[in-house]
Design a protein around this motif. Sequence first.
Motif, PDB file in Angstrom:
ATOM      1  N   MET A   1       0.799  -1.139   0.003  1.00 50.12           N
ATOM      2  CA  MET A   1       0.048  -0.109   0.081  1.00 50.12           C
ATOM      3  C   MET A   1       0.881   1.556   0.080  1.00 50.12           C
ATOM      4  N   LEU A   2       2.020   1.053   0.662  1.00 50.39           N
ATOM      5  CA  LEU A   2       3.022   2.339   0.754  1.00 50.39           C
ATOM      6  C   LEU A   2       3.454   2.754  -0.627  1.00 50.39           C
ATOM      7  N   ALA A   3       3.702   1.594  -1.159  1.00 48.57           N
ATOM      8  CA  ALA A   3       4.371   1.824  -2.719  1.00 48.57           C
ATOM      9  C   ALA A   3       3.205   2.115  -3.723  1.00 48.57           C
ATOM     10  N   THR A   4       2.137   1.663  -3.495  1.00 48.39           N
ATOM     11  CA  THR A   4       0.958   2.284  -4.325  1.00 48.39           C
ATOM     12  C   THR A   4       0.691   3.725  -4.069  1.00 48.39           C
ATOM     13  N   HIS A   5       0.645   3.918  -2.777  1.00 50.03           N
ATOM     14  CA  HIS A   5       0.404   5.489  -2.537  1.00 50.03           C
ATOM     15  C   HIS A   5       1.469   6.273  -2.905  1.00 50.03           C
ATOM     16  N   TYR A   6       2.680   5.862  -2.954  1.00 46.89           N
ATOM     17  CA  TYR A   6       3.733   6.497  -3.357  1.00 46.89           C
ATOM     18  C   TYR A   6       3.596   6.713  -4.929  1.00 46.89           C
ATOM     19  N   GLN A   7       3.382   5.863  -5.566  1.00 45.57           N
ATOM     20  CA  GLN A   7       3.152   6.027  -6.848  1.00 45.57           C
ATOM     21  C   GLN A   7       2.032   6.910  -7.306  1.00 45.57           C
ATOM     22  N   LEU A   8       0.893   6.986  -6.849  1.00 46.59           N
ATOM     23  CA  LEU A   8      -0.358   7.684  -7.101  1.00 46.59           C
ATOM     24  C   LEU A   8       0.087   8.895  -6.853  1.00 46.59           C
ATOM     25  N   THR A   9       0.523   9.302  -5.754  1.00 41.76           N
ATOM     26  CA  THR A   9       0.808  10.719  -5.053  1.00 41.76           C
ATOM     27  C   THR A   9       1.971  11.435  -6.212  1.00 41.76           C
ATOM     28  N   ASN A  10       2.932  10.651  -6.252  1.00 45.22           N
ATOM     29  CA  ASN A  10       3.636  11.010  -7.332  1.00 45.22           C
ATOM     30  C   ASN A  10       3.382  11.398  -8.837  1.00 45.22           C
ATOM     31  N   ILE A  11       2.447  10.601  -9.155  1.00 47.70           N
ATOM     32  CA  ILE A  11       1.898  10.674 -10.780  1.00 47.70           C
ATOM     33  C   ILE A  11       1.101  11.953 -10.469  1.00 47.70           C
ATOM     34  N   ASN A  12       0.131  11.982  -9.473  1.00 51.92           N
ATOM     35  CA  ASN A  12      -0.930  12.960  -9.434  1.00 51.92           C
ATOM     36  C   ASN A  12      -0.145  14.342  -9.141  1.00 51.92           C
TER      37      ASN A  12
END
Length: 183
Positions: free
Chosen positions: A118-129
């Motif tokens: 979840m932390l990896a997914t959150h990091y990817q989402l927040t960076n992309i967005n």
Amino acid sequence: MSILIGIGIVTTVTTFYLGRKGWLAFHKAVGISPGVLTYQDYDVPLSLATLSWQQLTLNKQHLKTLSEQQLRQLKRIDEKVSSYHAYQAALHVQHKTPAITEAQFVLNKMLQTRLPEMLATHYQLTNINAKNGNNDKRLEANELLQSVLDNIEQRLDKLLAQMDEEQLQELRVMKHYINSHDS
């Protein structure tokens, strides 16, 4: 002459002993530990460079987008997991092997697998967005992650409370056994 030397030695030792006891009592009264040279201010923002984990294995890269509150919550979770593992180690030393409950299994799976994912997914989402300027998805990702962190911490609290209750019950049983065999 030897009596005076003896009295002098006894007086010196007594003064040193009482002085040390008073010094330690003073430190205890004001809430500091003698011999500890580092002071940790809990109001200072956490630094990822100095942040270390006792039990959790987390990628520091994935923690860069977390808020201060979420980092502190992860630190609390790590400390609670450490307490849980210390309890398990104490049981192992006593040659007791407790049965693993479903709640313990699920919590372990959440901590070892799901939380890092979840932390990896959150990091990817927040960076992309963050690059696209899409704050709605970023806010939703933060809310979902916060919900998961709250869930994990609540599960840990329940598990630690259950372990405390089990130990207390074990002490009650031992006391009852000893009192029943008192003649």
